[in-house]
Design a protein around this motif. Sequence first.
Motif, PDB file in Angstrom:
ATOM      1  N   MET A 237      48.876  28.853  34.113  1.00 41.34           N
ATOM      2  CA  MET A 237      49.844  28.270  33.181  1.00 41.34           C
ATOM      3  C   MET A 237      49.473  26.852  32.772  1.00 41.34           C
ATOM      4  O   MET A 237      50.186  26.216  32.023  1.00 41.34           O
ATOM      5  CB  MET A 237      51.254  28.269  33.799  1.00 41.34           C
ATOM      6  CG  MET A 237      51.515  27.199  34.854  1.00 41.34           C
ATOM      7  SD  MET A 237      50.539  27.385  36.346  1.00 41.34           S
ATOM      8  CE  MET A 237      51.528  28.610  37.182  1.00 41.34           C
ATOM      9  N   GLY A 238      48.346  26.351  33.262  1.00 39.76           N
ATOM     10  CA  GLY A 238      48.011  24.958  33.001  1.00 39.76           C
ATOM     11  C   GLY A 238      48.902  24.056  33.822  1.00 39.76           C
ATOM     12  O   GLY A 238      49.796  24.505  34.512  1.00 39.76           O
ATOM     13  N   SER A 239      48.652  22.760  33.761  1.00 42.03           N
ATOM     14  CA  SER A 239      49.470  21.855  34.557  1.00 42.03           C
ATOM     15  C   SER A 239      49.332  20.439  34.025  1.00 42.03           C
ATOM     16  O   SER A 239      48.227  19.969  33.767  1.00 42.03           O
ATOM     17  CB  SER A 239      49.022  21.892  36.020  1.00 42.03           C
ATOM     18  OG  SER A 239      49.913  21.206  36.852  1.00 42.03           O
ATOM     19  N   ARG A 240      50.456  19.763  33.848  1.00 44.66           N
ATOM     20  CA  ARG A 240      50.456  18.373  33.415  1.00 44.66           C
ATOM     21  C   ARG A 240      50.505  17.480  34.649  1.00 44.66           C
ATOM     22  O   ARG A 240      51.359  17.658  35.518  1.00 44.66           O
ATOM     23  CB  ARG A 240      51.662  18.084  32.522  1.00 44.66           C
ATOM     24  CG  ARG A 240      51.768  16.622  32.074  1.00 44.66           C
ATOM     25  CD  ARG A 240      53.048  16.378  31.307  1.00 44.66           C
ATOM     26  NE  ARG A 240      53.017  16.971  29.987  1.00 44.66           N
ATOM     27  CZ  ARG A 240      52.584  16.368  28.883  1.00 44.66           C
ATOM     28  NH1 ARG A 240      52.151  15.109  28.946  1.00 44.66           N
ATOM     29  NH2 ARG A 240      52.586  16.971  27.725  1.00 44.66           N
ATOM     30  N   LEU A 241      49.597  16.528  34.721  1.00 38.20           N
ATOM     31  CA  LEU A 241      49.558  15.571  35.824  1.00 38.20           C
ATOM     32  C   LEU A 241      50.013  14.206  35.317  1.00 38.20           C
ATOM     33  O   LEU A 241      49.773  13.849  34.166  1.00 38.20           O
ATOM     34  CB  LEU A 241      48.148  15.475  36.404  1.00 38.20           C
ATOM     35  CG  LEU A 241      47.500  16.795  36.839  1.00 38.20           C
ATOM     36  CD1 LEU A 241      46.124  16.541  37.434  1.00 38.20           C
ATOM     37  CD2 LEU A 241      48.377  17.551  37.822  1.00 38.20           C
ATOM     38  N   TYR A 242      50.651  13.435  36.206  1.00 34.90           N
ATOM     39  CA  TYR A 242      51.285  12.175  35.811  1.00 34.90           C
ATOM     40  C   TYR A 242      50.755  11.016  36.646  1.00 34.90           C
ATOM     41  O   TYR A 242      50.523  11.145  37.851  1.00 34.90           O
ATOM     42  CB  TYR A 242      52.801  12.253  36.031  1.00 34.90           C
ATOM     43  CG  TYR A 242      53.516  13.235  35.139  1.00 34.90           C
ATOM     44  CD1 TYR A 242      54.204  12.814  34.004  1.00 34.90           C
ATOM     45  CD2 TYR A 242      53.519  14.593  35.437  1.00 34.90           C
ATOM     46  CE1 TYR A 242      54.868  13.718  33.190  1.00 34.90           C
ATOM     47  CE2 TYR A 242      54.177  15.505  34.630  1.00 34.90           C
ATOM     48  CZ  TYR A 242      54.848  15.062  33.511  1.00 34.90           C
ATOM     49  OH  TYR A 242      55.508  15.966  32.710  1.00 34.90           O
ATOM     50  N   SER A 243      50.631   9.869  35.998  1.00 31.13           N
ATOM     51  CA  SER A 243      50.411   8.622  36.720  1.00 31.13           C
ATOM     52  C   SER A 243      51.770   7.990  37.015  1.00 31.13           C
ATOM     53  O   SER A 243      52.795   8.382  36.429  1.00 31.13           O
ATOM     54  CB  SER A 243      49.573   7.657  35.875  1.00 31.13           C
ATOM     55  OG  SER A 243      50.331   7.191  34.756  1.00 31.13           O
TER      56      SER A 243
END
Length: 255
Positions: free
Chosen positions: A165-171
């Motif tokens: 599903m993909g994945s968004r990563l955050y700082s």
Amino acid sequence: MRSVKGKEWYQADEVAQEYDSKRFSKGGRLIDRREKEAVLAALGPVEDKNVLEIACGTGRFTVMLAQEGANVVGLDISRAMMVQGREKAREAGVADRIEFLRGDAARLPFPDDHFDAVFAMRFFHLADTPAKFLAEMARVSKGQVFFDTFNDQSLRVAYNWLLPMGSRLYSENDVHRLLDDAGLELTDAKHDFVVPFGFYRKVPNGIARPFRSLDLTVGNSPVGDDIASVSYWNANVTGASEAESRATNRASDAE
């Protein structure tokens, strides 16, 4: 919920049927326990509170909070996931404390300041429009908003591209901007799991436990927060803390 990566994958019947068994069996039981601890610690005593869970999935948090005495609305895009959640609620004897709704997290069907607390777990890594979602969570909350993120300076980067599903990563800066834009004030942040979730899900519980001990040792070191793969963010709607304090003072004065 629109603008979510892999939403067709997430809504598939076979994914819903196997979701818990694939993620929270074997070493994944450690993840399940830690996430539930994080939610309970953040929301505090929930008896008689009105709580909204965004992306409630199969209802593992929804049912847990209902068992603690909360009145819970669970919102999700997947009918198949909510079928699993309703069954869990019936088996736990808390179906009367839970309402499952299929809906859009970008346009929540509730008035302003409707819930005591609003939270989302395992959601923001799928969100293509996180600012919109967080703003809606803040709008319908009287005070508290709680959510988790996967982090962009962690080992999660190494296998992120493999996820269906993909994945968004955050700082950390990303999260602070989101909070500011949503009118939220950070009250607490916890960082955990140097070893990403994917590893724990693949190994037996007996192997996962010593790795978790090592994980906690590294996590509690000076570099632990910087390399943690997961962060838990606890925030208040701007001004909510002051309003609660004034209400408490008024009640004390009346006595």
